[in-house]
Write an enzyme that holds these catalytic residues in place. Structure first.
Site, PDB file in Angstrom:
ATOM      1  N   ARG A  37       0.819  -1.223   0.000  1.00  0.00           N
ATOM      2  CA  ARG A  37       0.000   0.000   0.000  1.00  0.00           C
ATOM      3  C   ARG A  37       0.852   1.272   0.000  1.00  0.00           C
ATOM      4  NH1 ARG A  37      -3.970  -1.851   4.448  1.00  0.00           N
ATOM      5  NH2 ARG A  37      -5.128  -3.508   3.412  1.00  0.00           N
ATOM      6  N   ARG A  41      -3.499   6.168   0.146  1.00  0.00           N
ATOM      7  CA  ARG A  41      -4.056   7.291   0.902  1.00  0.00           C
ATOM      8  C   ARG A  41      -3.072   8.038   1.782  1.00  0.00           C
ATOM      9  NH1 ARG A  41      -9.011   4.101   3.465  1.00  0.00           N
ATOM     10  NH2 ARG A  41      -7.410   2.477   3.396  1.00  0.00           N
ATOM     11  N   ARG A  50      -6.894  11.163  -7.166  1.00  0.00           N
ATOM     12  CA  ARG A  50      -8.049  10.265  -7.042  1.00  0.00           C
ATOM     13  C   ARG A  50      -9.355  11.007  -6.752  1.00  0.00           C
ATOM     14  NH1 ARG A  50      -8.941   5.514  -4.502  1.00  0.00           N
ATOM     15  NH2 ARG A  50     -11.095   6.200  -4.752  1.00  0.00           N
ATOM     16  N   ASP A  86      -6.774  -3.448  -7.218  1.00  0.00           N
ATOM     17  CA  ASP A  86      -7.469  -3.985  -6.044  1.00  0.00           C
ATOM     18  C   ASP A  86      -7.704  -5.468  -6.286  1.00  0.00           C
ATOM     19  OD1 ASP A  86      -9.161  -3.000  -3.479  1.00  0.00           O
ATOM     20  OD2 ASP A  86     -10.157  -4.689  -4.446  1.00  0.00           O
ATOM     21  N   TYR A 161     -14.675 -12.997   0.328  1.00  0.00           N
ATOM     22  CA  TYR A 161     -15.471 -11.826  -0.090  1.00  0.00           C
ATOM     23  C   TYR A 161     -16.731 -12.253  -0.833  1.00  0.00           C
ATOM     24  CZ  TYR A 161     -12.021  -8.238   1.174  1.00  0.00           C
ATOM     25  OH  TYR A 161     -11.185  -7.397   1.860  1.00  0.00           O
TER      26      TYR A 161
END
Length: 354
Positions: A37, A41, A50, A86, A161
């Site tokens: 990552r 962010r 973004r 992702d 998921y």
């Protein structure tokens, strides 16, 4: 094709990089560093580009993917880039109705619970993800000798998921299927292994120098359950890309009890979270594998002195390893100070210069 050489020599520029040498357990000029990552962010420049673009949409825009992937390489001087995507991208690409909801994560509109539901998981073709091929072509042209790591979610985590319908703390529905209908479970994971293998092949053929298989949720399983009901599918993914000769990294969270099995599944490099020191991890994994890790991401919120002391502990524990890639024990936390990451890269490079 010799070990870790690529089709058409696409990876030849990166072959002698510190990261690739560490993956092959060869002598390195310094311990290579990259962060899970690292593109995301924690970077103000990421938040800016973004802005107003949904996560899944951004993963399908080659120029945006290229910019985001390059941001931490420019800023931190890391030894490898990780392709910005992702783990649910290949599922979206084959038509599964899902979305990434802010603050929640991937949410699947109709969870997969029955044999009839398996029909919704069709094969993935390169035509489904042309934006990946395009973005990786742009990236490798920009990165030069810096390796690009492709990645995918492992079959167990994708299955969780799909069966739960979203992130889950206890994986009740997943385990209910695994224990209650083992044949349906095996068929689901086998189908996901084919999709994942195809997705990694696209990335390697486009120019990725290495690949990482993320099994984010697999720490929820016992070693016996992992070996019997998950490892065959993970091994199938690693086998699907074995002929390309690129390094294959395997990482899961909370997998201290599974480290040996993660290597046995077919990885060349085993990622270790922060709960197990690297010297002990090496004992559990056994010879013939490089290790990646494993500073606690939360340490970066402490003082520079504390970060350096903890980093020194990681480097000392890694001193006797055949190959070591420095990383965090999980992804960069969103509110991490980017300057702390830049300083950490510099510290590791300085401390380990040969």
């Amino acid at each position: 094709m010799s070990a870790m050489e690529s089709p058409e020599g696409k990876q030849s520029k990166t072959y002698d990089s510190a990261f690739m040498k560490a993956c092959r357990r060869e002598e390195v000029p310094h311990t290579p560093v990259w962060f899970m990552r690292q593109a995301g962010r924690s970077l103000p420049e990421y938040r800016k580009v973004r802005e107003g673009t949904a996560m899944l949409e951004s993963c399908m825009m080659p120029e945006l993917v290229t910019e985001i992937t390059l941001q931490p390489v420019r800023r931190h001087n890391v030894d490898a880039a990780i392709y910005f995507s992702d783990i649910v991208v290949p599922l979206k690409a084959i038509g599964i109705d899902l979305d990434i909801k802010p603050g929640i994560g991937p949410v699947v509109e109709q969870p997969i619970r029955t044999r009839a539901d398996l029909a919704r998981l069709r094969d993935l073709t390169p035509e489904d993800v042309t934006y990946v091929t395009e973005a990786i072509g742009m990236l490798t042209a920009e990165l030069g000798e810096t390796p690009l790591i492709g990645f995918a979610g492992a079959p167990f985590t994708l299955a969780s998921y799909l069966v739960e319908g979203g992130p889950s703390r206890n994986h009740e529905n997943t385990k209910a299927m695994m224990y209650g209908d083992p044949q349906l479970w095996a068929d689901l994971l086998d189908r996901l292994a084919d999709i994942t293998g195809a997705f990694l092949k696209v990335q390697i053929e486009a120019g990725a120098s290495a690949v990482q298989l993320f099994d984010s949720w697999v720490g929820a399983l016992s070693p016996a359950d992992y070996r019997a009901q998950v490892m065959p599918a993970s091994s199938k993914v690693f086998d699907a890309v074995a002929s390309y000769g690129v390094p294959r990294i395997h990482f899961g969270v909370g997998t201290g009890e599974l480290l040996g099995l993660l290597g046995e599944a077919g990885a060349d490099v085993v990622g270790v979270d922060w709960r197990v020191p690297l010297d002990e991890a090496a004992r559990r994994v056994g010879p013939g594998k490089a290790l990646q890790g494993n500073l606690d991401p939360a340490v970066l919120f402490s003082t520079t002195e504390a970060v350096e002391a903890r980093t020194r502990q990681v480097l000392d524990a890694a001193a006797g390893l055949e190959g070591h890639i420095f990383n965090l024990g999980h992804g960069v936390l969103p509110s991490t100070d980017p300057d702390a990451l830049t300083r950490l890269v510099e510290y590791v490079h300085t401390q380990t210069a040969r």
